[in-house]
Design an enzyme around this catalytic site. Structure first.
Site, PDB file in Angstrom:
ATOM      1  CE  LYS A 170      -3.704   2.182   2.832  1.00 40.05           C
ATOM      2  NZ  LYS A 170      -4.541   1.779   3.882  1.00 40.05           N
ATOM      3  CB  SER A 210      -7.298   4.280   3.293  1.00 40.31           C
ATOM      4  OG  SER A 210      -6.661   3.798   3.975  1.00 40.31           O
ATOM      5  CB  SER A 229      -8.182   1.536   5.951  1.00 40.20           C
ATOM      6  OG  SER A 229      -8.920   2.891   6.028  1.00 40.20           O
TER       7      SER A 229
END
Length: 492
Positions: free
Chosen positions: A74, A150, A174
């Site tokens: 990520k 996210s 997230s």
């Protein structure tokens, strides 16, 4: 290796093929790269490609339990030495990391082949992945919808078959939100299980943690076996290892459990009917498996919990923006929503921040008392299926008002009308169930047991007491056997 052969295996399965010499790490990487090339124009899941260094790594001898498996990290907090960590923001365009984060080191030590970084909203601040810096990521199940956030880029990449697992993080849902939106399994580890070193002690007062999103339960368990354990450069916790690995727990059926079910939330008392139907079906399945399921909810003031989640977050964003400005970033390098949040954060007094953080223990105690009566809390992961892209974007009127107040430097009046608060609560209304596990530091998992009539996935969340990761893996493994989802894939 053809794509149809590649996606038949999860990460554990691919690693086994490499270990037995049936396929090479290079062949797996080329399959992943080919798939990324094919679907990225539609998905926009990857912000940074690292094909060349990945090819070099794949060509060398690799060791570890997941040796040779292609992987994506990520583009937020999972820093790689010499690589820009964009954090979804134009303001971080020159933020080259000086060292690998501990989790990246552990992924590399496990033999994974990292070939890119995935899209995320600016500073991971939203439940959708639509950053202005990189554009929106699309959900493979329906390109008009968000993959959540996210960790939306990671979830979209896994659901689309680019990689079997990808790095994720969770400060308010997230990992679990995009897992629910994309039909994946996502487990948020409890506080202190996965270290955040070497550059940080904890993220966001301990509420934010690192993990992965995966197609199978055993992949998440194998990944947590890789990530777990104390890092001497990341105090303050010393993690007590479980007696057996998490991967072992997946194939071990849990004892009969007592599970309390919460259907509604104070932030949303009208979840999507398909979500409530999925919750009821899950209750029936659990009962058939020998568990006791009854409606019950922790004695928590959910509106207060939302406030106590937001106040420290606003202060955190204000601090991040000010740090980047001190390093040369300009106002135009930040999204308007971020500047508004930062303005509110700057008006928060130290007393207000301390009070909010102090109340986190109130929520911890209430959930602890719930877990004295119930082994697990079960809720929908989110209150609806994946929203359409733009559904929760700030309106033109809200943006105009925010610009006027910011330009006049009237930050203390920015929410005098309650407009900002209303917009924030609107954004929380579709994800009202996930923040509790973050503020209390409890492990929680989203399990992709159902689909809505329109085909979009639906996730069911389970929240465990401290140290309950093994229990969550055991139950998830049992549910995966009883109601398999692995072969449900988007048509993309």
């Amino acid at each position: 290796m053809r794509h149809d052969e590649y996606v038949e295996h999860d990460a554990v399965g691919l690693a086994d093929l490499v270990a037995r010499g049936e396929v090479t790490a290079t062949e797996l990487l080329e399959a992943a790269i080919a798939r990324a090339d094919a679907v990225e124009p539609s998905l926009n899941a990857i912000t940074v490609r690292q094909d060349a260094p990945a090819r070099d790594r794949a060509s060398r001898p690799l060791a570890g339990p997941l040796a040779g498996v292609p992987f994506l990290v990520k583009d937020l907090y999972q820093s790689q030495r010499g690589v820009v960590s964009n954090n979804g923001s134009r303001a971080c365009a020159n933020a080259v990391a000086a060292e690998d984060d501990t989790v990246v080191t552990r992924w590399l030590d496990a033999g994974l082949v990292i070939f890119g970084r995935t899209n995320t909203p600016e500073f991971g601040a939203k439940g959708t992945t639509e950053p202005e810096a990189f554009g929106a990521t699309h959900n493979p199940w329906d390109l008009a919808h968000t993959p959540g956030g996210s960790s939306g880029g990671s979830a979209a990449a896994v659901a689309a078959g680019i990689v079997p697992a990808a790095g994720a993080s969770d400060g308010g849902g997230s990992i679990r939100i995009p897992a629910a939106c994309c039909g994946l399994f996502g487990l948020k580890p409890g506080r202190g299980v996965v270290p955040t070193g070497p550059g940080h002690s904890e993220f966001h007062h301990g509420s934010a943690v690192t993990g992965v999103v995966t197609r199978t339960v055993r992949d998440s368990a194998a990944m947590l076996d890789v990530l777990r354990g104390t890092d001497p450069l990341a105090p303050p916790f010393v993690f007590a290892d479980p007696d057996t690995g998490y991967l072992d727990a997946v194939s071990r059926a849990p004892r009969p459990l007592r599970i309390g079910v919460q259907r509604l939330s104070a932030l949303n008392d009208t979840p999507d009917p398909a979500v409530l139907d999925a919750l009821s079906s899950t209750s029936d399945l659990l009962t058939d498996l020998g568990h006791v399921v009854e409606e019950a909810r922790p004695a928590i003031d959910e509106q207060q919990l939302a406030d106590d989640f937001l106040v420290p977050w606003f202060v955190h964003v204000a601090s991040a923006v000010d740090d980047l400005r001190a390093g040369g970033a300009g106002t135009s390098d930040f999204e308007l929503d971020t500047l508004v949040i930062a303005a509110i954060g700057r008006t928060t007094s130290a007393v207000e921040l301390e009070a909010a953080l102090g109340r986190w223990h109130t929520h911890v105690r209430a959930l602890s008392e719930f877990h004295q009566r119930y082994d697990l809390l079960m809720t929908p992961t989110i209150a609806r299926t994946a929203p359409r892209l733009g559904d929760y974007a700030t309106s033109s009127l809200e943006r105009l008002a925010a610009r006027s107040v910011l330009s006049a430097r009237l930050g203390r009046f920015i929410d005098a009308t309650g407009t900002v608060t209303a917009a924030i609560l609107r954004n929380l209304s579709w994800v009202p169930y996930t923040q509790l596990a973050n503020l209390t530091g409890r492990p929680a998992a989203s399990i992709p047991l159902h689909q809505a009539p329109d085909g979009l996935p639906i996730g069911i969340q389970f929240v465990a007491p401290p140290g309950g990761e093994g229990l969550l893996f055991s139950l998830a493994g049992q549910l995966e056997q009883a109601s398999p989802w692995r072969d449900r894939r988007p048509a993309l």
